[in-house]
Design an enzyme around this catalytic site. Structure first.
Site, PDB file in Angstrom:
ATOM      1  N   HIS A  25      -2.753   9.185   1.700  1.00 30.50           N
ATOM      2  CA  HIS A  25      -2.675   8.138   2.909  1.00 30.50           C
ATOM      3  C   HIS A  25      -3.429   8.647   4.090  1.00 30.50           C
ATOM      4  CE1 HIS A  25       1.096   9.952   4.109  1.00 30.50           C
ATOM      5  NE2 HIS A  25       0.478   9.515   5.398  1.00 30.50           N
ATOM      6  N   ASP A  81       0.331  10.998  -3.685  1.00 28.48           N
ATOM      7  CA  ASP A  81       0.005  11.131  -2.313  1.00 28.48           C
ATOM      8  C   ASP A  81      -0.643  12.562  -1.708  1.00 28.48           C
ATOM      9  OD1 ASP A  81      -0.310   9.961   0.155  1.00 28.48           O
ATOM     10  OD2 ASP A  81       1.478  10.403   0.861  1.00 28.48           O
ATOM     11  N   SER A 139       1.675  13.954   8.766  1.00 26.82           N
ATOM     12  CA  SER A 139       1.388  13.998   7.295  1.00 26.82           C
ATOM     13  C   SER A 139       0.377  14.741   6.901  1.00 26.82           C
ATOM     14  CB  SER A 139       0.968  12.545   6.947  1.00 26.82           C
ATOM     15  OG  SER A 139       2.109  11.725   7.247  1.00 26.82           O
ATOM     16  N   LEU A 177      -2.884   2.503 -19.624  1.00 30.10           N
ATOM     17  CA  LEU A 177      -2.568   1.326 -20.611  1.00 30.10           C
ATOM     18  C   LEU A 177      -3.600   0.456 -20.392  1.00 30.10           C
ATOM     19  CD1 LEU A 177      -0.221   0.078 -22.309  1.00 30.10           C
ATOM     20  CD2 LEU A 177       0.849  -0.706 -20.299  1.00 30.10           C
TER      21      LEU A 177
END
Length: 418
Positions: free
Chosen positions: A145, A175, A257, A311
């Site tokens: 992010h 992340d 972060s 999928l």
């Protein structure tokens, strides 16, 4: 004649005997006094030594004595923290996220691949840590992010030098992201620890660039060694994945972060990722365990992406649909599902792609089970798919089309980036 010596037992004692007896008592008293004094001194010394040893042991247990410490002996707690910080600091970097904006009056950000002229502006800051280096590049780990929306990324070294950074690979699920910069002049690479050996109440440091203020260190303890928290991958408030994390009480602010969580040996044990910022909540931060990080880093460096089973459905939680229906009597362009009354949890197929399309799934089908596992929401679908299945595996999808319950066998593909 008495059986006893009168000079000894009789109440009548001669002066000579009395003098000899008193002399012996005085000499014995002085000797006993000296003996008592020596024993007192020995007792005081022994007590003092014991007290010092007990204090030393308790101090060591509380403030950092560890057989695995860098010097193999107890150290001053503050000195250990300083040494650990000095050991890791050269490998910690700040990350600048820049987007390109139009030069036109009131112009907004351009598209990622726009070729129009414009100007780069800083829109966000974060942190990172150098974990690998070869002759040409130094590789930096940060959060997805931090750099996901960037048109250009820069890394700022502890010397203050800014370097252009190239995105090597991104993984939204964990992340994590890997960047690379020119390795020239970079000598320090972070030492990687073992997050599985962390213990509750162990001291750790969160390092990074909070609020773009530059290098900073916050201190705290490990609150929970392993915790699973729900997250929103799109950061839109919809909780559609679960992240395994370490909970700490060291302050992790915006900009921290992607920076390292470091133990008192100067080793990286986690990557700072997020915090709880609700009103009344203090010092609840989360870091991704380094043992989970490094396999992702290796795959991103090797392939540029993390290979997972695919999928092929664009999806929406059925509960979200019901909530939306309650707010709006009719949603334009959205048909009525016409499900059985007891079906209130599952996944709505908004679009079938690749493997799912080939197996016959269509718009508005509602997935309720994969193999024998009940699926109530997107989190559970992803958890089963990513943890239980491999590329090329077959999976039986149970779904409703209107009121009819059907099944389809899907051969899973690979989620290669476009």
């Amino acid at each position: 004649m008495s059986l006893f010596d009168d000079d000894f037992y009789s109440s009548k004692v001669s002066r000579k005997t009395l003098r000899e007896h008193l002399g012996n008592r005085k000499r014995g008293g002085r000797w006993l006094g000296r003996l008592r004094n020596q024993k007192s001194v020995q007792l005081v010394v022994l007590s003092s030594v014991t007290t010092v040893l007990v204090i030393a042991v308790l101090y060591g247990l509380l403030f950092g004595f560890s057989p695995s410490s860098r010097h193999g002996s107890s150290m001053d707690f503050s000195a250990r923290a300083v040494e650990a910080s000095d050991h890791i600091r050269p490998a910690v970097v700040s990350i600048i996220n820049e987007q390109k904006f139009s030069l036109e009056l009131g112009g907004g950000p351009l598209e990622q691949d726009a070729e129009q002229s414009g100007v780069y502006r800083e829109i966000g800051v974060g942190s990172g840590v150098i974990v690998q280096k070869d002759e040409q590049y130094a590789y930096i780990v940060t959060n997805y992010h931090v750099v996901a929306s960037a048109h250009r990324v820069k890394a700022v070294l502890t010397t203050g030098e800014q370097r252009e950074a190239e995105v090597v690979g991104l993984d939204q699920i964990t992340d994590l992201a890997v960047l690379k910069v020119d390795a020239a002049g970079i000598g320090q690479v972070a030492e990687i620890g073992d997050s599985s050996k962390l213990r509750a109440a162990e001291f750790v440091m969160a390092m990074g660039n909070p609020l773009g203020m530059g290098e900073a260190i916050t201190f705290g303890v490990v609150s929970v060694i392993r915790e699973t928290v729900p997250v929103s991958l799109a950061q839109n408030g919809v909780l559609d994945w679960e992240q395994e994390v370490i909970r700490v009480d060291a302050a992790i602010n915006q900009g921290n972060s992607g920076g390292p969580l470091v133990d008192l040996n100067g080793r990286v044990v986690g990557i700072n990722s997020m915090k709880i910022s609700n009103f009344g909540v203090e010092s609840i931060g989360y870091a991704i365990p380094i043992n989970n990080v490094m396999p992702i880093v290796s795959e991103l460096i090797d392939s540029g992406y993390v290979s997972r089973a695919y999928l092929g459905v664009m999806m929406l939680d059925l509960q979200q649909y019901w909530s939306r229906q309650e707010l709006e009597a009719e949603i334009e362009g959205e048909s009525t599902l016409n499900l059985p009354q007891e079906v209130y949890e599952g996944i709505i197929v908004l679009e079938a792609l690749g493997p799912a399309k080939e197996a016959g799934l269509e718009f508005n089908d509602v997935i309720v089970k994969l193999d024998d596992t009940k699926i109530r929401n997107t989190r559970e679908l992803r958890r089963y798919l990513y943890n239980q299945k491999q590329i090329g595996d077959s999976i039986v999808v149970h779904y409703y089309r209107g009121k009819e319950l059907l099944t389809a066998t899907v051969t899973l593909g690979e989620n290669k980036p476009e």
